[in-house]
Design a protein around this motif. Structure first.
Motif, PDB file in Angstrom:
ATOM      1  N   LEU A   1       0.828  -1.205   0.000  1.00 47.76           N
ATOM      2  CA  LEU A   1       0.000   0.000   0.000  1.00 47.76           C
ATOM      3  C   LEU A   1       0.863   1.256   0.000  1.00 47.76           C
ATOM      4  O   LEU A   1       1.863   1.333   0.716  1.00 47.76           O
ATOM      5  CB  LEU A   1      -0.915   0.029   1.227  1.00 47.76           C
ATOM      6  N   GLU A   2       0.454   2.227  -0.800  1.00 46.74           N
ATOM      7  CA  GLU A   2       1.032   3.567  -0.768  1.00 46.74           C
ATOM      8  C   GLU A   2      -0.119   4.521  -0.449  1.00 46.74           C
ATOM      9  O   GLU A   2      -0.946   4.826  -1.306  1.00 46.74           O
ATOM     10  CB  GLU A   2       1.677   3.917  -2.114  1.00 46.74           C
ATOM     11  N   ILE A   3      -0.213   4.951   0.805  1.00 45.22           N
ATOM     12  CA  ILE A   3      -1.366   5.718   1.272  1.00 45.22           C
ATOM     13  C   ILE A   3      -0.999   7.196   1.380  1.00 45.22           C
ATOM     14  O   ILE A   3       0.034   7.554   1.941  1.00 45.22           O
ATOM     15  CB  ILE A   3      -1.864   5.190   2.627  1.00 45.22           C
ATOM     16  N   ARG A   4      -1.857   8.046   0.838  1.00 46.93           N
ATOM     17  CA  ARG A   4      -1.667   9.494   0.895  1.00 46.93           C
ATOM     18  C   ARG A   4      -2.905  10.150   1.500  1.00 46.93           C
ATOM     19  O   ARG A   4      -4.029   9.699   1.308  1.00 46.93           O
ATOM     20  CB  ARG A   4      -1.448  10.065  -0.513  1.00 46.93           C
ATOM     21  N   ASP A   5      -2.692  11.242   2.194  1.00 48.49           N
ATOM     22  CA  ASP A   5      -3.786  12.051   2.743  1.00 48.49           C
ATOM     23  C   ASP A   5      -4.094  13.163   1.748  1.00 48.49           C
ATOM     24  O   ASP A   5      -3.273  14.064   1.530  1.00 48.49           O
ATOM     25  CB  ASP A   5      -3.371  12.639   4.097  1.00 48.49           C
ATOM     26  N   ASN A   6      -5.285  13.091   1.128  1.00 47.59           N
ATOM     27  CA  ASN A   6      -5.644  14.152   0.183  1.00 47.59           C
ATOM     28  C   ASN A   6      -6.240  15.378   0.863  1.00 47.59           C
ATOM     29  O   ASN A   6      -6.634  16.332   0.193  1.00 47.59           O
ATOM     30  CB  ASN A   6      -6.577  13.627  -0.910  1.00 47.59           C
TER      31      ASN A   6
END
Length: 407
Positions: A97-102
């Protein structure tokens, strides 16, 4: 006695498609069969053996009440899949997983979609807000990367000719509105008011509720839109109460749903409240809202109702396992449906069937998926990319501060 969320005796569209396919695709590998038509795409990115999934989620900002549970669902889902790995061709792959906060920003979500694709992800997941989901869908189309939307609100995957890489997992507004209209009619309410959120999610609710009530004995006596999040809801609630309705439908997402309920009670509205699926989150049942939402109804995927004692099907057992792991890890049960975990299962099944991590091939197999997931059932076709099947929905009522299946 509570009614079951799923009834195998009912002939549904998903059941017909599943029978035609020979099996539910999430239940096992099965035969490869005829290859669906693929859409040209960039070659699958990294040389790593991982299936890399990029997630753009609302971890802060107005969508955090729904985005944070999806981050948790992603991590639990990835852990479950990685216990045995995903057979893709001759290799077993892991999910990375590559999780980003938009930050609940559509512009930031679109930027992250392009960034994650350049970094080598094979698929994108995210957007619990309709606006961020639409931005992600548009960006995913440009970069030819499969995108699974977690957003509430119709239109994320439409028009289909311009969103061929996007798939939506949440329920369609029209299906939720029909269940709410049936509930209103069962309770013999004649004057109904609608308090709907601003934005695309609220737009979908207004259209769907108007259409659903048109064929019922109830009249929609007033529709009021909530102001932008962060502004007072008191004025909107007072306008609804002034119409003297028998029942009020609150169409919005947490935390706004609970705040709206609280303001309606302050405006001296004492009748029943009805929520759409976006309200079913921890924030709605907070101590501040507890008195206001007690006895309120909600239409939501039936995944909340699996008993630890009666679970027998594969899907029910997976729901039980997911809820156990969520509670063990975070000290509370998941309420907003674990769409993100289903997204990983759908992607894993598509990669397995495609025998490849190529983005175009994954997309081609996604659009033939017929599956019973943790949150509910899906039946994607080349002409329909969402949302959740209507027979996956159930009615809940808040009882002693918890969502209970309505008898």
């Amino acid at each position: 006695m509570a009614t079951p969320a799923f009834d195998s005796s009912v002939l549904t569209r998903r059941g017909v498609l599943a029978a035609a396919a020979g099996s539910l695709l999430l239940a096992g590998c099965g035969q490869q069969g005829e290859r669906p038509e693929e859409e040209p795409s960039a070659s699958s990115a990294p040389s790593s053996q991982d299936l890399v999934v990029g997630a753009s989620l609302e971890l802060t900002g107005r969508g955090a009440a729904l985005g944070v549970p999806q981050q948790r669902a992603l991590e639990i889902g990835a852990d479950a899949l990685n216990r045995s790995g995903i057979p893709v061709g001759s290799l077993r792959r892991s999910i990375r997983l590559e999780i980003r906060d938009n930050r609940s920003s559509p512009r930031e979500a679109a930027r992250q979609a392009a960034e994650l694709t350049r970094a080598g992800v094979q698929a994108l997941v995210g957007g619990t807000l309709a606006e961020t989901s639409v931005a992600l869908a548009e960006a995913a189309q440009k970069v030819k990367t499969p995108f699974l939307s977690l957003g509430l609100g119709d239109g994320v995957v439409l028009p289909l000719a311009e969103r061929t890489f996007s798939f939506q997992l949440t329920p369609d507004a029209v299906d939720v509105a029909r269940r709410l209209a049936d509930l209103v009619e069962t309770q013999r309410l004649r004057r109904v008011a609608l308090l709907a959120a601003d934005g695309l999610h609220g737009d979908s609710g207004v259209r769907a509720v108007r259409a659903a009530l048109r064929g019922s004995d109830a009249d929609l006596v007033r529709t009021v839109r909530l102001p932008d999040t962060g502004r007072s809801f008191a004025g909107a609630a007072e306008r609804i109460a002034a119409a003297d309705p028998d029942g009020v439908i609150v169409w919005g997402a947490a935390p706004d749903s609970g705040v709206a309920a609280r303001e309606l009670r302050r405006a001296d509205y004492r009748g029943p409240l009805f929520f759409d699926a976006g309200a079913v989150a921890e924030a709605t049942l907070s101590a501040h809202n507890a008195a206001a939402v007690e006895g309120a109804y909600a239409v939501h995927p039936g995944c909340l109702s699996t008993s630890t004692l009666t679970a027998t099907t594969r899907a029910e057992l997976e729901r039980r396992d997911f809820n156990y792991r969520y509670t063990q890890r975070y000290g509370t049960s998941n309420t907003f449906a674990p769409y993100a975990s289903d997204a990983l299962q759908l992607l894993a099944a598509s990669a397995r069937m495609a025998t490849s991590l190529d983005r175009g091939r994954i997309r081609a197999f996604l659009q033939s998926q017929v599956a019973e997931g943790i949150a509910g059932g899906y039946a994607f076709t080349p002409t329909r990319h969402g949302g959740m099947e209507s027979d996956s929905l159930a009615v809940y009522v808040v009882t002693q501060g918890a969502w209970r299946l309505y008898a």
